[in-house]
Design a protein around this motif. Structure first.
Motif, short mmCIF file in Angstrom:
data_model
loop_
_atom_site.label_atom_id
_atom_site.label_comp_id
_atom_site.label_asym_id
_atom_site.label_seq_id
_atom_site.Cartn_x
_atom_site.Cartn_y
_atom_site.Cartn_z
N ASN A 41 0.83 -1.21 0.00
CA ASN A 41 0.00 0.00 0.00
C ASN A 41 0.86 1.26 0.00
O ASN A 41 0.56 2.23 -0.71
N SER A 42 1.95 1.25 0.76
CA SER A 42 2.85 2.41 0.82
C SER A 42 3.53 2.62 -0.54
O SER A 42 3.58 3.73 -1.06
N LEU A 43 3.99 1.53 -1.10
CA LEU A 43 4.72 1.60 -2.37
C LEU A 43 3.83 2.14 -3.49
O LEU A 43 4.26 2.95 -4.31
N THR A 44 2.59 1.67 -3.51
CA THR A 44 1.69 2.05 -4.60
C THR A 44 0.88 3.29 -4.23
O THR A 44 0.08 3.77 -5.05
N ASN A 45 1.09 3.78 -3.01
CA ASN A 45 0.40 4.97 -2.54
C ASN A 45 -1.12 4.78 -2.56
O ASN A 45 -1.87 5.67 -2.93
N ARG A 46 -1.54 3.57 -2.21
CA ARG A 46 -2.97 3.27 -2.11
C ARG A 46 -3.25 2.84 -0.67
O ARG A 46 -2.43 2.15 -0.06
N LYS A 47 -4.42 3.20 -0.18
CA LYS A 47 -4.72 2.87 1.22
C LYS A 47 -5.08 1.40 1.40
O LYS A 47 -4.76 0.79 2.40
N LYS A 144 11.16 -0.08 9.60
CA LYS A 144 12.42 0.63 9.88
C LYS A 144 12.26 1.69 10.97
O LYS A 144 13.17 1.92 11.76
N ASP A 145 11.07 2.33 10.99
CA ASP A 145 10.86 3.39 11.98
C ASP A 145 10.90 2.89 13.41
O ASP A 145 11.02 3.66 14.35
N LYS A 146 10.81 1.55 13.57
CA LYS A 146 10.85 0.99 14.93
C LYS A 146 12.26 0.60 15.36
O LYS A 146 12.44 0.06 16.46
N SER A 176 6.82 1.75 6.22
CA SER A 176 5.53 2.05 5.58
C SER A 176 4.85 3.23 6.27
O SER A 176 3.89 3.79 5.76
N GLU A 177 5.35 3.58 7.44
CA GLU A 177 4.81 4.75 8.16
C GLU A 177 5.34 6.04 7.54
O GLU A 177 4.59 6.96 7.29
N THR A 178 6.68 6.08 7.32
CA THR A 178 7.30 7.31 6.81
C THR A 178 7.60 7.22 5.31
O THR A 178 8.02 8.21 4.71
N HIS A 179 7.41 6.04 4.73
CA HIS A 179 7.74 5.75 3.32
C HIS A 179 9.24 5.84 3.04
O HIS A 179 9.64 5.94 1.88
N GLY A 181 12.65 4.65 2.08
CA GLY A 181 13.05 3.49 1.29
C GLY A 181 12.28 3.40 -0.02
O GLY A 181 12.64 2.66 -0.93
N ARG A 182 11.19 4.17 -0.10
CA ARG A 182 10.28 4.06 -1.24
C ARG A 182 10.96 4.39 -2.58
O ARG A 182 10.87 3.62 -3.54
N GLU A 183 11.65 5.54 -2.60
CA GLU A 183 12.29 5.96 -3.86
C GLU A 183 13.31 4.92 -4.32
O GLU A 183 13.41 4.61 -5.51
N GLU A 184 14.05 4.39 -3.34
CA GLU A 184 15.08 3.40 -3.66
C GLU A 184 14.46 2.14 -4.28
O GLU A 184 14.94 1.63 -5.29
N VAL A 185 13.37 1.69 -3.70
CA VAL A 185 12.71 0.48 -4.21
C VAL A 185 12.13 0.74 -5.61
O VAL A 185 12.29 -0.08 -6.52
N LEU A 186 11.48 1.89 -5.78
CA LEU A 186 10.88 2.18 -7.09
C LEU A 186 11.95 2.31 -8.17
O LEU A 186 11.74 1.90 -9.32
N GLU A 187 13.10 2.83 -7.79
CA GLU A 187 14.21 2.92 -8.75
C GLU A 187 14.70 1.53 -9.16
O GLU A 187 14.99 1.29 -10.33
N ILE A 188 14.77 0.63 -8.19
CA ILE A 188 15.19 -0.75 -8.48
C ILE A 188 14.21 -1.39 -9.47
O ILE A 188 14.59 -2.02 -10.45
N PHE A 189 12.91 -1.19 -9.22
CA PHE A 189 11.88 -1.74 -10.11
C PHE A 189 12.04 -1.18 -11.53
O PHE A 189 12.01 -1.92 -12.51
N GLU A 190 12.19 0.13 -11.59
CA GLU A 190 12.29 0.78 -12.90
C GLU A 190 13.49 0.25 -13.69
O GLU A 190 13.38 -0.08 -14.87
N ASP A 191 14.63 0.14 -13.01
CA ASP A 191 15.84 -0.36 -13.68
C ASP A 191 15.64 -1.78 -14.21
O ASP A 191 16.05 -2.11 -15.31
#
Ligand code: GDP
Length: 195
Positions: A41-47, A144-146, A176-179, A181-191
Motif C-alpha cells: 500500500n505504501s509503495l503504490t500509494n494506495r490505502k 524501519k521506523d521501529k 511504511s509509516e514514513t515511506h 526506502g520508497r524511492e530506492e525500491v521504485l528505482e530498483i523496479f524501474e531499472d
C-alpha cells in the motif's frame, strides 16, 4: 518510477490461470504480520490495495496487481501462521514452487523480513527457494521506523548473515509509516523493467 496505476487483476492458484500478456512480474513474499500489505500500500500509494493480513484457513492464492500497465506485482499469502494446518502448508508450497519453476515473466523475488528481528526458519527457507531457482532477490527489512538508527548496521548484518545473503542481491530497509526506502525500491523496479 511513479506509480500512476495500481489495480487488482486476478487471483490464481494454478499456472493455467496466470495472466497471458507477458508483462514482467515481481513476487512478494513474507511471513504473516511482517508488514507486506502495508508495504504494498505504501509503495503504490494506495490505502487499501492489498488487504491487511489474510486470515488462516482461507483459500490461498497468488494475487496479481497491474502496475502502470508495465508489470505485475504478485502478492503471495503470508506464511508462518501456526494455525495453518499441514495440508494447507503443502498446497501453499506447491503453489509457490509451481510459480517459481514455470514463470519466465518473473524478474524479481521480493522477500520481506522484520528489520527488528533475526529472520525465521521460514524466511530462510523462502530466501533459499529464490536462490535455488536463481531468482534475483530484493530483501526488504520492514518497520524501519521501529529500529533505532544506531542499530541499523547491526540489524542488516544479522539479517544478511542469517539468510546467507548473496552479495548480488539487494537489501533495503523500509518504513511504511514514513515511506522511507520508497524511492530506492521504485528505482530498483524501474531499472529491472527497462532491462
Ligand atoms: P502483513 O500481514 O504482512 O500484510 O502485515 P500488515 O501490513 O498487516 O502489518 C502488520 C502490522 O504491522 C500492522 O499493525 C501494521 O500497522 C504494522 N506495520 C506494518 N508496516 C509497518 C511500518 O513500516 N512501521 C510500523 N511502525 N508499523 C508497521
Amino acid at each position: 518510477m511513479q506509480i500512476n496505476k495500481a489495480e487488482y487483476v486476478k487471483s490464481c492458484v494454478r499456472a493455467e490461470h496466470y495472466p497471458t500478456d507477458g508483462l514482467p512480474e515481481m513476487i512478494f513474499a513474507g511471513r504473516s504480520n511482517v508488514g507486506k500489505s502495508s508495504f504494498i500500500n505504501s509503495l503504490t500509494n494506495r490505502k487499501q490495495l492489498a488487504r491487511v493480513s489474510s486470515r488462516p484457513g482461507k483459500t490461498q492464492t497468488l494475487n496479481f496487481y497491474n502496475i502502470n500497465d508495465m508489470m505485475y506485482l504478485v502478492d503471495v499469502p503470508g506464511y508462518g501462521y501456526a494455525k495453518v494446518n499441514r495440508s494447507l502448508k503443502e498446497s501453499f508450497g506447491r503453489m509457490i514452487e509451481e510459480y517459481l519453476v514455470e514463470r519466465d515473466e518473473l524478474i524479481l523475488g521480493v522477500l520481506l523480513v522484520d528489520y527488528r528481528h533475526k529472520p525465521t526458519q521460514e524466511d530462510i527457507a523462502m530466501y533459499s527457494l529464490y536462490k535455488y531457482y536463481e531468482i534475483p532477490t530484493l530483501v526488504i527489512g520492514t518497520k524501519k521506523d521501529k529500529v533505532n538508527r544506531s542499530q541499523h548496521k547491526k540489524q542488516e548484518k544479522l539479517i544478511k548473515e542469517t539468510l546467507d545473503f548473496d552479495e548480488n542481491d539487494v537489501f533495503v530497509a523500509y518504513s511504511s509509516e514514513t515511506h522511507e526506502g520508497r524511492e530506492e525500491v521504485l528505482e530498483i523496479f524501474e531499472d529491472l523493467i527497462k532491462q
